[in-house]
Design a protein around this motif. Structure first.
Motif, mmCIF file in Angstrom:
data_model
loop_
_atom_site.group_PDB
_atom_site.id
_atom_site.type_symbol
_atom_site.label_atom_id
_atom_site.label_comp_id
_atom_site.label_asym_id
_atom_site.label_seq_id
_atom_site.Cartn_x
_atom_site.Cartn_y
_atom_site.Cartn_z
ATOM 1 N N THR A 94 -66.062 23.902 -9.135
ATOM 2 C CA THR A 94 -66.811 25.537 -9.167
ATOM 3 C C THR A 94 -65.746 26.171 -10.466
ATOM 4 O O THR A 94 -64.588 26.086 -10.208
ATOM 5 C CB THR A 94 -66.840 26.276 -7.936
ATOM 6 O OG1 THR A 94 -67.873 25.584 -7.057
ATOM 7 C CG2 THR A 94 -67.416 27.480 -8.286
ATOM 8 N N GLU A 96 -63.269 27.437 -3.024
ATOM 9 C CA GLU A 96 -64.700 27.728 -3.657
ATOM 10 C C GLU A 96 -65.395 28.678 -3.429
ATOM 11 O O GLU A 96 -66.192 29.452 -4.233
ATOM 12 C CB GLU A 96 -65.523 26.457 -3.762
ATOM 13 C CG GLU A 96 -64.847 24.981 -4.408
ATOM 14 C CD GLU A 96 -65.688 24.130 -4.773
ATOM 15 O OE1 GLU A 96 -66.322 23.900 -5.687
ATOM 16 O OE2 GLU A 96 -66.150 23.437 -3.649
ATOM 17 N N ARG A 141 -71.160 24.367 -11.892
ATOM 18 C CA ARG A 141 -70.345 23.234 -11.894
ATOM 19 C C ARG A 141 -70.566 22.334 -13.109
ATOM 20 O O ARG A 141 -69.530 21.723 -13.634
ATOM 21 C CB ARG A 141 -70.630 22.316 -10.587
ATOM 22 C CG ARG A 141 -69.919 23.035 -9.464
ATOM 23 C CD ARG A 141 -70.324 22.304 -8.152
ATOM 24 N NE ARG A 141 -69.648 22.666 -7.146
ATOM 25 C CZ ARG A 141 -69.832 22.229 -5.869
ATOM 26 N NH1 ARG A 141 -70.273 21.138 -5.775
ATOM 27 N NH2 ARG A 141 -68.901 22.609 -4.707
ATOM 28 N N SER A 154 -71.534 16.036 -8.764
ATOM 29 C CA SER A 154 -71.397 17.341 -9.092
ATOM 30 C C SER A 154 -72.020 18.503 -8.042
ATOM 31 O O SER A 154 -71.707 19.518 -7.989
ATOM 32 C CB SER A 154 -71.786 17.614 -10.450
ATOM 33 O OG SER A 154 -73.097 17.472 -10.818
#
Length: 581
Positions: A108, A15, A54, A6
């Motif tokens: 994200t 993102e 996240r 992650s």
């Protein structure tokens, strides 16, 4: 797999766009989504820590999928042999398929993930409404939950909200659970939230909807396929031969394991258990990156999840022939229709292929397969029969994620190892990026700072593909959270959005160029507001790195600093005055 990686990887386009939107949601005069406002409080609580954002996104996705799975499993009759613990285990296992949403590794928080999360909540509400009788307190709560979910989907993706409304009403009618007072209660809750939200977001109700309206108008200028006519379409699907083999293998093996359980003998049950153990091992090998997942490559790979409901259909058809199982009297056809259609609600309005976009919400297809198992559960006493099918879905999910970690969207391979720690925008904990990505950010940051660039300085990104760089520099992106290039209408959109900015802000803005870049926006967009190249000084330049923004070739980026603030502001005002005449 999700928690392990992650903090790994970062896409400088999408993102970066999401983070610009979440970090400064109040900055834009036009919007096509309010997802940035929804996530901004958590962004503030986490002090801008992207990794924690996240993790929260992953956790919310799993939690809502678990709730939906548990709601479906709880519909079995009290006489079922399924224990409470087994229900939670099966619900947890089923919920992991929601991670297919992160195929591409855009983990994200964004408008697509928020829309799927809202639709999952809406599905929970509708399932609960069907479960409860009349307009009891619990049923009223479910209607209120439906209203909340509808408002959340609207804030994430208005086009999906427009598709959700008729879908939910049709479901209530088909299920025989239509209740006018309940429907009005849902509408009242949704309307109340959307009436209060503008004040929470710091705008009036008129401004709130004006921004959406302006956003929809400007989005059509991009000519990227976001219009209403473009949304009403049927896209093609094209799985590779390897993917057809994967689907056939999943259908065959899962069906065999279920029928071995149904046979009733200890020998056959033992064989079914062995098959399930082998499937679990395959899933773990994919999840750990120890099994090659190259067969999962391809633009339509997410449609592989359709093999799961296909498995349920095969099992029921054969079960009806072999064991005389009556499906019509037991299966909730309204639940089946709802869950089968929700992925298209999630995809509605996307400019991507609908099979690709719907595949991000493929958890609903898996849950539709679970609904089809109701006759077997009622007749043969337990949700354990669905285990092979869930394992099949987990194998596909793990294969998709394995493949996406090898070839993530517009990034170097994540599974190959990303060892460089980078703290984006100097906030929160580090992300692990490739050495080339880390070097690119470090060089650009150092040269910009030496040139006098300060955090919060407005910057116009004419590279067309660097919102992630702007976020890392702490720049205030001008006119758009992503000055997006590469579309037929990118120039027109840039001109139109710059026209919404004040001349003072335009005059104070630095400019990022990529003269030979693949998504560059021509400098002439600035001449439309009275700005000339001679009004700037070239203060820094650096090279992009392979994979940045999805391109392997390196390109030169140039940073321009304004040196004629008063002159540019006056020229801008004069140009606009002449255009007004």
């Amino acid at each position: 797999m999700m928690t392990r990686y992650s903090a790994h990887g970062f896409d400088f386009t999408d993102e970066g766009f999401y983070l610009n939107w979440i970090s400064t949601p109040f900055a834009w005069d036009w919007l096509v989504s309010y997802f940035g406002f929804v996530w901004h409080p958590l962004y503030t609580v986490f002090a801008g820590d992207v990794h924690l954002l996240r993790v929260a996104n992953i956790g919310v996705t799993f939690g809502l999928a678990y709730w939906l799975a548990l709601s479906l499993i709880a519909l079995d009759p009290p006489t079922s042999a399924t224990s409470r613990l087994r229900r939670h285990v099966i619900a947890s296992a089923s919920a992991t398929v929601a991670f297919a949403l992160f195929d591409g590794w855009l983990i994200t928080p964004n408008y697509n993930t928020l829309a799927v999360q809202g639709l999952t909540l809406a599905a929970v509400a509708l399932i609960l409404i069907e479960k409860f009788e009349g307009l009891s307190r619990r049923c009223s709560n479910a209607y209120m939950l439906l209203g909340f979910a509808g408002a959340l989907v609207f804030l994430a993706k208005p086009s999906s909200a427009a598709a959700l409304a008729p879908t939910a009403l049709t479901y209530l009618w088909l299920s025989g659970k239509w209740n006018s007072r309940g429907v009005l209660l849902s509408i009242a809750v949704a309307s109340g939230i959307l009436a209060i939200a503008p004040y929470l977001f710091g705008v009036s109700i008129i401004e709130f909807y004006a921004k959406i309206s302006e956003g929809m108008r400007l989005a059509t200028l991009l000519e990227g396929g976001h219009g209403l006519i473009s949304a009403l379409r049927i896209d093609h699907i094209a799985l590779t031969s390897s993917q057809f083999l994967i689907a056939a293998a999943v259908i065959t093996i899962c069906s065999l394991a279920v029928f071995l359980q149904l046979a009733g003998s200890k020998l056959f049950s033992g064989l079914s258990l062995i098959i399930c153990c082998v499937m679990s091992s395959i899933c773990l090998l994919f999840a750990g990156g120890w099994l090659d997942a190259s067969s999962f490559q391809g633009f339509h790979r997410r449609a592989l999840m359709l093999a799961i409901p296909a498995t349920s259909v095969v099992i029921l058809l054969l079960g009806r022939l072999v064991r005389n199982i009556n499906t019509s009297a037991v299966v909730s056809w309204s639940d089946l229709a709802l869950l089968s259609f929700l992925p298209w609600v999630a995809a509605f309005g996307s400019n991507n292929n609908y099979w690709w976009s719907a595949g991000a919400a493929s958890l609903f297809w898996v849950f539709a397969a679970i609904v089809l198992f109701q006759p077997l559960v009622n007749r043969d006493g337990g949700w354990n029969l669905v285990t092979p099918v869930i394992l099949g879905a987990q194998i596909i999910t793990a294969g998709l994620l394995n493949q996406t970690l090898s070839l993530p969207y517009r990034q170097p391979s994540i599974s190959a190892g990303l060892a460089e720690e980078v703290v984006l925008a100097g906030k929160g904990g580090p992300l692990f990026l490739s050495p080339v990505s880390a070097d690119y950010l470090q060089e650009a940051h150092d040269k910009a700072i030496r040139s006098g660039f300060l955090s919060g300085t407005p910057l116009i990104d004419l590279s067309g593909r660097s919102p992630g760089l702007l976020y890392h520099l702490g720049a205030a992106s001008v006119a758009q959270p992503w000055f997006i290039g590469g579309y037929k209408g990118s120039h027109r959109l840039a001109v139109a959005t710059l026209a919404l900015e004040s001349c003072d802000r335009v005059a104070r803005s630095w400019v990022l160029l990529e003269p030979e870049g693949p998504r560059r926006i021509d400098f002439s967009v600035l001449t439309s507001v009275g700005v000339e190249f001679s009004d700037y000084s070239v203060v820094a330049a650096w090279q992009t790195q392979p994979y940045v923004g999805g391109y392997y070739r390196r390109y030169t980026q140039v940073l321009l600093k304004p040196h004629n603030h008063v002159g540019v502001e006056n020229s801008c005002k004069l140009t606009r005055a002449e255009a007004g005449n």
